[in-house]
Design a protein around this motif. Structure first.
Motif, PDB file in Angstrom:
ATOM      1  N   TYR A  34       0.812  -1.222   0.000  1.00  0.00           N
ATOM      2  CA  TYR A  34       0.000   0.000   0.000  1.00  0.00           C
ATOM      3  C   TYR A  34       0.845   1.270   0.000  1.00  0.00           C
ATOM      4  N   THR A  35       2.149   1.182   0.311  1.00  0.00           N
ATOM      5  CA  THR A  35       2.959   2.408   0.284  1.00  0.00           C
ATOM      6  C   THR A  35       3.789   2.487  -0.999  1.00  0.00           C
ATOM      7  N   SER A  36       3.940   1.353  -1.674  1.00  0.00           N
ATOM      8  CA  SER A  36       4.711   1.328  -2.908  1.00  0.00           C
ATOM      9  C   SER A  36       4.298   0.063  -3.662  1.00  0.00           C
ATOM     10  N   ILE A  37       4.614   0.012  -4.959  1.00  0.00           N
ATOM     11  CA  ILE A  37       4.261  -1.208  -5.716  1.00  0.00           C
ATOM     12  C   ILE A  37       5.441  -1.637  -6.572  1.00  0.00           C
ATOM     13  N   LEU A  38       5.489  -2.932  -6.871  1.00  0.00           N
ATOM     14  CA  LEU A  38       6.470  -3.437  -7.831  1.00  0.00           C
ATOM     15  C   LEU A  38       5.871  -3.306  -9.227  1.00  0.00           C
ATOM     16  N   MET A  39       6.641  -3.672 -10.242  1.00  0.00           N
ATOM     17  CA  MET A  39       6.151  -3.560 -11.620  1.00  0.00           C
ATOM     18  C   MET A  39       5.511  -4.869 -12.076  1.00  0.00           C
ATOM     19  N   VAL A  40       5.381  -5.824 -11.160  1.00  0.00           N
ATOM     20  CA  VAL A  40       4.729  -7.107 -11.488  1.00  0.00           C
ATOM     21  C   VAL A  40       3.699  -7.420 -10.409  1.00  0.00           C
ATOM     22  N   VAL A  81       8.557  -5.886   1.852  1.00  0.00           N
ATOM     23  CA  VAL A  81       8.315  -4.459   1.653  1.00  0.00           C
ATOM     24  C   VAL A  81       8.966  -4.045   0.337  1.00  0.00           C
ATOM     25  N   VAL A  82       8.218  -3.336  -0.510  1.00  0.00           N
ATOM     26  CA  VAL A  82       8.786  -2.871  -1.781  1.00  0.00           C
ATOM     27  C   VAL A  82       9.843  -1.805  -1.492  1.00  0.00           C
ATOM     28  N   GLY A  83      10.984  -1.895  -2.180  1.00  0.00           N
ATOM     29  CA  GLY A  83      12.096  -0.977  -1.903  1.00  0.00           C
ATOM     30  C   GLY A  83      12.862  -1.506  -0.702  1.00  0.00           C
ATOM     31  N   PHE A  86      13.273   0.362   5.406  1.00  0.00           N
ATOM     32  CA  PHE A  86      13.409   1.639   6.109  1.00  0.00           C
ATOM     33  C   PHE A  86      13.583   2.813   5.142  1.00  0.00           C
ATOM     34  N   GLY A  87      13.203   2.604   3.865  1.00  0.00           N
ATOM     35  CA  GLY A  87      13.334   3.682   2.885  1.00  0.00           C
ATOM     36  C   GLY A  87      12.027   4.441   2.777  1.00  0.00           C
ATOM     37  N   ALA A  88      12.024   5.708   3.087  1.00  0.00           N
ATOM     38  CA  ALA A  88      10.833   6.589   3.077  1.00  0.00           C
ATOM     39  C   ALA A  88       9.829   6.126   4.138  1.00  0.00           C
ATOM     40  N   THR A  89       8.910   5.224   3.769  1.00  0.00           N
ATOM     41  CA  THR A  89       8.000   4.718   4.802  1.00  0.00           C
ATOM     42  C   THR A  89       8.807   3.763   5.658  1.00  0.00           C
ATOM     43  N   ALA A 111      17.543  -2.107  -2.441  1.00  0.00           N
ATOM     44  CA  ALA A 111      17.569  -0.755  -3.021  1.00  0.00           C
ATOM     45  C   ALA A 111      16.260  -0.044  -2.712  1.00  0.00           C
ATOM     46  N   SER A 112      16.346   1.262  -2.590  1.00  0.00           N
ATOM     47  CA  SER A 112      15.179   2.095  -2.286  1.00  0.00           C
ATOM     48  C   SER A 112      15.156   3.255  -3.268  1.00  0.00           C
ATOM     49  N   ILE A 113      13.986   3.862  -3.458  1.00  0.00           N
ATOM     50  CA  ILE A 113      13.930   5.081  -4.263  1.00  0.00           C
ATOM     51  C   ILE A 113      14.844   6.149  -3.642  1.00  0.00           C
ATOM     52  N   VAL A 161      10.949  14.578  -4.174  1.00  0.00           N
ATOM     53  CA  VAL A 161       9.515  14.687  -3.881  1.00  0.00           C
ATOM     54  C   VAL A 161       8.860  13.351  -4.231  1.00  0.00           C
ATOM     55  N   LEU A 162       8.312  12.678  -3.225  1.00  0.00           N
ATOM     56  CA  LEU A 162       7.605  11.410  -3.452  1.00  0.00           C
ATOM     57  C   LEU A 162       6.142  11.725  -3.716  1.00  0.00           C
ATOM     58  N   LEU A 163       5.570  11.077  -4.708  1.00  0.00           N
ATOM     59  CA  LEU A 163       4.210  11.421  -5.134  1.00  0.00           C
ATOM     60  C   LEU A 163       3.196  10.432  -4.576  1.00  0.00           C
ATOM     61  N   ASP A 164       2.071  10.998  -4.191  1.00  0.00           N
ATOM     62  CA  ASP A 164       1.024  10.241  -3.504  1.00  0.00           C
ATOM     63  C   ASP A 164       0.537   9.054  -4.319  1.00  0.00           C
ATOM     64  N   ILE A 165       0.284   7.942  -3.624  1.00  0.00           N
ATOM     65  CA  ILE A 165      -0.448   6.852  -4.263  1.00  0.00           C
ATOM     66  C   ILE A 165      -1.633   6.519  -3.372  1.00  0.00           C
ATOM     67  N   LYS A 166      -2.748   6.192  -3.992  1.00  0.00           N
ATOM     68  CA  LYS A 166      -3.961   5.841  -3.225  1.00  0.00           C
ATOM     69  C   LYS A 166      -4.351   4.433  -3.630  1.00  0.00           C
ATOM     70  N   SER A 220      10.483   7.853 -13.414  1.00  0.00           N
ATOM     71  CA  SER A 220       9.399   6.877 -13.363  1.00  0.00           C
ATOM     72  C   SER A 220       9.981   5.478 -13.403  1.00  0.00           C
ATOM     73  N   ARG A 221       9.370   4.612 -12.634  1.00  0.00           N
ATOM     74  CA  ARG A 221       9.735   3.188 -12.616  1.00  0.00           C
ATOM     75  C   ARG A 221      11.241   2.982 -12.576  1.00  0.00           C
ATOM     76  N   VAL A 222      11.889   3.696 -11.671  1.00  0.00           N
ATOM     77  CA  VAL A 222      13.342   3.575 -11.536  1.00  0.00           C
ATOM     78  C   VAL A 222      13.697   2.124 -11.198  1.00  0.00           C
ATOM     79  N   GLY A 223      14.702   1.625 -11.876  1.00  0.00           N
ATOM     80  CA  GLY A 223      15.142   0.248 -11.618  1.00  0.00           C
ATOM     81  C   GLY A 223      14.534  -0.738 -12.607  1.00  0.00           C
ATOM     82  N   PRO A 250       3.272   4.566 -13.636  1.00  0.00           N
ATOM     83  CA  PRO A 250       3.728   4.823 -12.268  1.00  0.00           C
ATOM     84  C   PRO A 250       4.590   3.648 -11.773  1.00  0.00           C
ATOM     85  N   LEU A 251       5.389   3.877 -10.782  1.00  0.00           N
ATOM     86  CA  LEU A 251       5.445   5.012  -9.847  1.00  0.00           C
ATOM     87  C   LEU A 251       6.317   6.149 -10.358  1.00  0.00           C
ATOM     88  N   HIS A 252       5.994   7.357  -9.882  1.00  0.00           N
ATOM     89  CA  HIS A 252       6.751   8.531 -10.293  1.00  0.00           C
ATOM     90  C   HIS A 252       7.333   9.252  -9.073  1.00  0.00           C
TER      91      HIS A 252
HETATM   92  C1  LIG Z   1       6.190   5.969   0.349  1.00  0.00           C
HETATM   93  S1  LIG Z   1       7.500   5.666  -0.731  1.00  0.00           S
HETATM   94  C2  LIG Z   1       8.030   4.039  -0.274  1.00  0.00           C
HETATM   95  C3  LIG Z   1       9.447   3.819  -0.665  1.00  0.00           C
HETATM   96  C4  LIG Z   1       9.955   2.384  -0.603  1.00  0.00           C
HETATM   97  N1  LIG Z   1       9.837   1.806   0.710  1.00  0.00           N
HETATM   98  C5  LIG Z   1      11.416   2.408  -1.035  1.00  0.00           C
HETATM   99  O1  LIG Z   1      12.289   2.116  -0.210  1.00  0.00           O
HETATM  100  O2  LIG Z   1      11.674   2.726  -2.211  1.00  0.00           O
HETATM  101  C6  LIG Z   1       6.660   5.392  -2.249  1.00  0.00           C
HETATM  102  C7  LIG Z   1       6.934   6.500  -3.226  1.00  0.00           C
HETATM  103  O3  LIG Z   1       8.286   6.427  -3.654  1.00  0.00           O
HETATM  104  C8  LIG Z   1       8.386   6.722  -5.027  1.00  0.00           C
HETATM  105  N2  LIG Z   1       8.870   5.524  -5.717  1.00  0.00           N
HETATM  106  C9  LIG Z   1       8.966   4.269  -5.222  1.00  0.00           C
HETATM  107  N3  LIG Z   1       9.489   3.432  -6.119  1.00  0.00           N
HETATM  108  C10 LIG Z   1       9.726   4.171  -7.232  1.00  0.00           C
HETATM  109  C11 LIG Z   1      10.274   3.880  -8.508  1.00  0.00           C
HETATM  110  N4  LIG Z   1      10.673   2.650  -8.826  1.00  0.00           N
HETATM  111  N5  LIG Z   1      10.402   4.895  -9.407  1.00  0.00           N
HETATM  112  C12 LIG Z   1      10.005   6.156  -9.102  1.00  0.00           C
HETATM  113  N6  LIG Z   1       9.481   6.481  -7.910  1.00  0.00           N
HETATM  114  C13 LIG Z   1       9.342   5.511  -6.985  1.00  0.00           C
HETATM  115  C14 LIG Z   1       6.988   7.127  -5.523  1.00  0.00           C
HETATM  116  O4  LIG Z   1       6.877   8.534  -5.429  1.00  0.00           O
HETATM  117  C15 LIG Z   1       6.106   6.402  -4.503  1.00  0.00           C
HETATM  118  O5  LIG Z   1       4.849   7.007  -4.372  1.00  0.00           O
END
Ligand SMILES: C[S@@+](CC[C@H](N)C(=O)[O-])C[C@H]1O[C@@H](n2cnc3c(N)ncnc32)[C@H](O)[C@@H]1O
Length: 292
Positions: A34-40, A81-83, A86-89, A111-113, A161-166, A220-223, A250-252
């Motif tokens: 719910y705080t981040s998503i993978l691409m699959v 946990v995606v990422g 302890f990265g961001a959330t 790895a984390s954003i 700047v991390l962008l909102d996801i709902k 966008s979709r880094v990694g 997304p994610l952006h």
């Molecule tokens: C709340 S943070 C969670 C970060 C995650 N735990 C991590 O370590 O990467 C989620 C936000 O990070 C950014 N984000 C996460 N993965 C991303 C990606 N692969 N490319 C671009 N932005 C990403 C987006 O702005 C997304 O809404």
């Protein structure tokens, strides 16, 4: 043992060898999605990890962690946990709850954003505080992020700047009626993020987000490799007027470029520029960066 395991940023193959070994040892595997998503999707993870995965929503992780932690003192249980965990959330809460119950815990990083943003060419040393930008409504436009960007700007530092996801949101009506019907997921786009930033600048007027004089980099979709990843650089105005499809799925994330800008950062990111001439001109004339 309770494991909290970072999955990295792109797909099922970003898990570390250590993370995969831990997953294979687990009696139950939960995924925080719910705080981040993978691409699959989840089924790709299940096939690769050879384990059934239980989706854990915000409520389960943040307030009803008893079920996740059940028997974790006797058998292995993990939360994916995606990422990075302890990265961001940060998921420190559930680790503290496990510790309070004398359950041994182990964090496996990935790895984390927060560090993969280096793909923009901007140096991690030159970043200040990270901020989150939420969807504005007609009546709710939280702007505390602006103060953080200003503090960074005053020191010449970049702002991630991390962008909102709902995800799994309920409309007010469904919530009031106790109906478990969820809205489709929403992900903030780069043009919307820039529009919101400029809207707050017009109200707060500290001059830190000038549409034609502030450089920014959208990621966008880094990694995700060439197939998925997009990086676009320009002034705020250029990013605002760039077609939304050009940013990919997304994610952006967005970086507001700080004034302490090294010429190598400018040269690296120039490859991503909407307009190379503007990119270089603003870097030189506004940011004072000396380029060849
Ligand atoms: C709340 S943070 C969670 C970060 C995650 N735990 C991590 O370590 O990467 C989620 C936000 O990070 C950014 N984000 C996460 N993965 C991303 C990606 N692969 N490319 C671009 N932005 C990403 C987006 O702005 C997304 O809404």
């Amino acid at each position: 043992m309770f494991y909290i395991i970072g999955l990295g940023l792109s797909d099922e193959k970003d898990v570390t060898v250590r993370g995969l070994e831990a997953i294979k040892s687990c009696a139950r595997v939960y995924l925080e999605a719910y705080t981040s998503i993978l691409m699959v999707q989840k089924d790709r993870l299940e096939a690769f990890y050879g384990k059934e995965i239980i989706l854990a929503d915000r409520d389960t992780v943040e307030t009803q962690s008893d079920e996740i932690l059940r028997d974790a003192d006797k058998e292995d249980v993990c939360l994916l946990v995606v990422g990075d965990p302890f990265g961001a959330t940060t998921h420190t809460d559930i680790v503290l709850r496990a510790r309070a119950r004398k359950i041994p815990t182990r964090v496996i990083h990935n790895a984390s954003i927060m560090n993969a943003v280096g793909a923009s060419g901007l140096q991690l040393y030159n970043f200040g505080q990270t901020v989150s930008l939420v969807f504005f409504t007609e009546t709710w436009k939280p702007d505390s992020f602006y103060d953080r960007i200003k503090e960074n700007a005053d020191l010449g530092l970049h702002t991630l700047v991390l962008l909102d996801i709902k995800v799994k949101e309920q409309s007010d009506e469904n919530l009031a009626r106790g109906r478990k019907i969820y809205e489709p997921p929403r992900y903030m786009s780069i043009p919307l993020a820039v529009r919101q930033l400029v809207e707050i600048e017009t109200i707060r007027s500290a001059g830190i987000l000038d549409p034609d004089k502030t450089l920014a980099i959208a990621l966008s979709r880094v990694g995700g490799g060439d197939e998925h990843q997009r990086i676009v650089a320009g002034t705020l105005n250029e990013l605002l007027n760039h077609p939304v499809e050009a940013y990919g799925e997304p994610l952006h994330s967005l970086v507001i470029v700080g004034r302490r800008l090294h010429h190598l950062e400018v040269e690296y990111a120039e490859d991503f520029a909407i307009n190379r001439n503007t990119w270089r001109a603003v870097a030189q004339d506004v940011y004072g960066c000396s380029l060849d």
